[in-house]
Design an enzyme around this catalytic site. Structure first.
Site, PDB file in Angstrom:
ATOM      1  CE  LYS A 176      -1.681   2.943   2.731  1.00  0.00           C
ATOM      2  NZ  LYS A 176      -1.705   4.128   1.858  1.00  0.00           N
ATOM      3  CD  GLU A 251      14.079   1.879   8.849  1.00  0.00           C
ATOM      4  OE1 GLU A 251      14.481   2.923   9.395  1.00  0.00           O
ATOM      5  OE2 GLU A 251      14.723   0.824   8.856  1.00  0.00           O
ATOM      6  CB  CYS A 285      13.401   9.908   7.577  1.00  0.00           C
ATOM      7  SG  CYS A 285      14.261   8.998   6.311  1.00  0.00           S
ATOM      8  CD  GLU A 386      10.011  13.465  11.089  1.00  0.00           C
ATOM      9  OE1 GLU A 386       8.923  12.895  11.227  1.00  0.00           O
ATOM     10  OE2 GLU A 386      10.967  12.963  10.481  1.00  0.00           O
TER      11      GLU A 386
END
Ligand code: NAD
Length: 497
Positions: A176, A251, A285, A386
């Protein structure tokens, strides 16, 4: 009229969602530019996809690994042949600059060629038994149906990091992709179709995380889930997989740091900071979202950095001279702007940027000026959380110890870089930084496929992608003993016991 894609691929056939619903994808630099309408998969579609993958598993398990890898090789060659077109389309769908889009596809090509050899290696160990006429070895065993869920920032590279090892390992797959980048992901699936991958081995369901994504994780026949995305969603998936006893590899986000010591080559350290913070508009990231600079060079570094950043050409990723492109969507733009407001209210000083760009060529896109703060402190949310946008901030440090403490001072741990020419500082940093990826005199971004990739602390749950460990996510170890003595031999016991 926008093109309508029947973008769900189950058991070798392209189809629409069972509900008939679709969702629209637009160009981040120009919301009037519609990429297309894609099928909005839900539980029914996902269950059909997992059932197809389950049915195909035995045949795929029995297919020799070098043959499985051969499909990946041929897809790698197709990626190479179609690289430029894919990059142009990616710049439209995902928005980043053309040169970064080319690099994204290149990473997929590199990884295909790297992984293909694994099909022929896939080494286990042989060892000695304590008993006579008994032989011992280990072999890898594919986990079963693997559910792969990816973000939008690397529309080709990240899917390949999961697909290639899963397929070579012998898993069948349901994939997906992110709802912002189904078009590029679809192209990858079409390549596998064109090289003749057996039906059901790879299934693909486009749709939203809360619908198709949840259904993939919840399905009891998905034995392994490999997820790249936000901490928030990763935490939910980890909890579910824990309860359902599934293999789960995550991750997630990070808060990466660039350390600049007094003996650094400042030209390089400035360019590393600018590239690390603003490439992909900070939506990596591994993006440099904190810059810890030694007090003795702080003002000089800041001045040079600002001159570099303020000269950046902001524009659509499709324009060849663009350095800073649009951010992915309106929701993400609003989130980044709200973090800029939080930073100001927390007392960080805004040095440049801090606003969206809405005039002229920017009117229909999601553009934010490159934004730099100073006086960031470890208690601030902009230091710890973040942002995933073109925002970075300075912290002044007085020593290497302080720099390491600052760098390690968040719950994340993906990438950290230090600029220094001092060998002692270099090795102390290597030893003490709590990051899965560490760079010496190189930016925080720029992973290479032959190295394991992943983070410490809240960036993940201990797994690594790529590199020599790429198969670990998708395989179990099986210890095999062959007794050819013609007797019942009992381990740990004397022959007469
Ligand atoms: P996201 O978590 O919102 O979505 C990622 C994927 O998960 C999408 O496909 C989405 O549809 C799906 N999803 C959302 N909710 C779900 C749910 N409840 N169950 C199952 N699937 C669900 O993240 P994003 O905005 O697409 O990507 C940005 C994030 O990804 C950032 O935090 C970034 O740091 C992270 N990221 C990490 C790495 C890494 O390797 N560590 C690499 C790239 C991006």
């Amino acid at each position: 009229m926008a093109e309508e894609f029947a973008s769900i691929f189950i058991d070798g056939e392209w189809r629409q969602a069972a509900s008939g619903e679709m969702f629209v994808v637009t160009n981040p630099a120009n919301r009037d530019d519609v990429i297309g309408l894609f099928s909005r998969g839900g539980t029914q579609d996902m269950d059909a996809a997992v059932a197809a993958a389950k049915a195909a598993y035995k045949g795929w398990l029995r297919t020799p690994a070098p043959q499985r890898a051969d499909y990946v090789l041929r897809v790698g060659i197709m990626l190479e042949q179609q690289k430029e077109q894919l990059a142009q389309d990616m710049a439209r769908e995902m928005g980043k600059t053309l040169k970064e889009c080319r690099a994204d596809v290149q990473e997929g090509i590199d990884f295909a060629f790297f992984m293909v050899g694994e099909g022929r290696r896939m080494y286990g160990v042989t060892t000695r038994s304590e008993l006579p006429q008994k032989f011992s070895m280990t072999v890898r065993h594919p986990i079963g149906v693997a559910g792969l869920i990816t973000p939008w920032n690397f529309p080709i590279a990240i899917p390949t990091w999961k697909l290639f090892p899963a397929l070579i390992a012998g898993c069948t797959v349901v994939f997906k992709p992110a709802e912002d980048t189904p078009w590029l992901a679809m192209r990858l699936i079409q390549m596998f179709e064109q090289v003749g991958l057996p039906k059901g081995v790879l299934n693909f369901v486009t749709g939203f995380g809360e619908e198709a994504g949840v259904a993939l994780v919840d399905n009891p026949d998905t034995r392994a889930v490999s997820f790249t995305g936000s901490l928030e969603v990763g935490r939910q998936i980890n909890e579910k997989c824990g309860r359902l006893m599934k293999r789960c590899s995550l991750e997630l986000g990070s808060k990466n740091c660039l350390i600049v010591m007094p003996d650094a080559d400042l030209d390089l350290a400035v360019e590393a900071g600018a590239w690390g913070a603003f490439a992909t508009s900070g939506q990596r990231c591994t993006a440099t979202s904190r810059i810890a600079v030694h007090g003795s060079i702080f003002e000089e570094y800041q001045e040079r950095f600002l001159a570099r950043v303020e000269g950046m050409k902001v524009g659509p990723g499709t324009a060849p001279d663009t350095e800073l492109a649009a951010v992915i969507n309106v929701k993400q733009k609003e989130r980044i702007l709200s973090y800029i407001g939080i930073g100001q209210s927390e007392g960080a000083k805004l040095l440049t940027g801090g606003h969206e760009l809405t005039d002229g060529e920017y009117a229909k896109g999601n553009f934010i000026a490159p934004t730099v703060f100073r006086d960031m402190t470890p208690d601030m949310r902009i230091f710890k959380e973040e942002i995933f946008g073109p925002v970075t901030g300075f912290v002044e440090i007085g020593s290497l110890d302080e720099a390491i403490e600052i760098a390690n001072g968040t719950d994340y741990g993906l990438s950290c870089s230090i600029y220094t020419r001092d060998i002692t500082n270099t090795f102390r940093a290597i030893e003490e930084l709590e990051f899965g990826v560490v760079y010496i005199n190189a930016p925080t971004i720029g992973a290479e496929v032959q190295l394991p990739f992943g983070g410490m602390k809240n960036t993940g749950n201990g797994h690594r992608e790529a590199g020599p460990v790429a198969l670990d996510e998708f395989t179990e170890w099986k210890s095999v003993s062959v007794d050819y003595s013609g007797k019942i031999q009992k381990a740990q016991m004397a022959p007469d016991e």
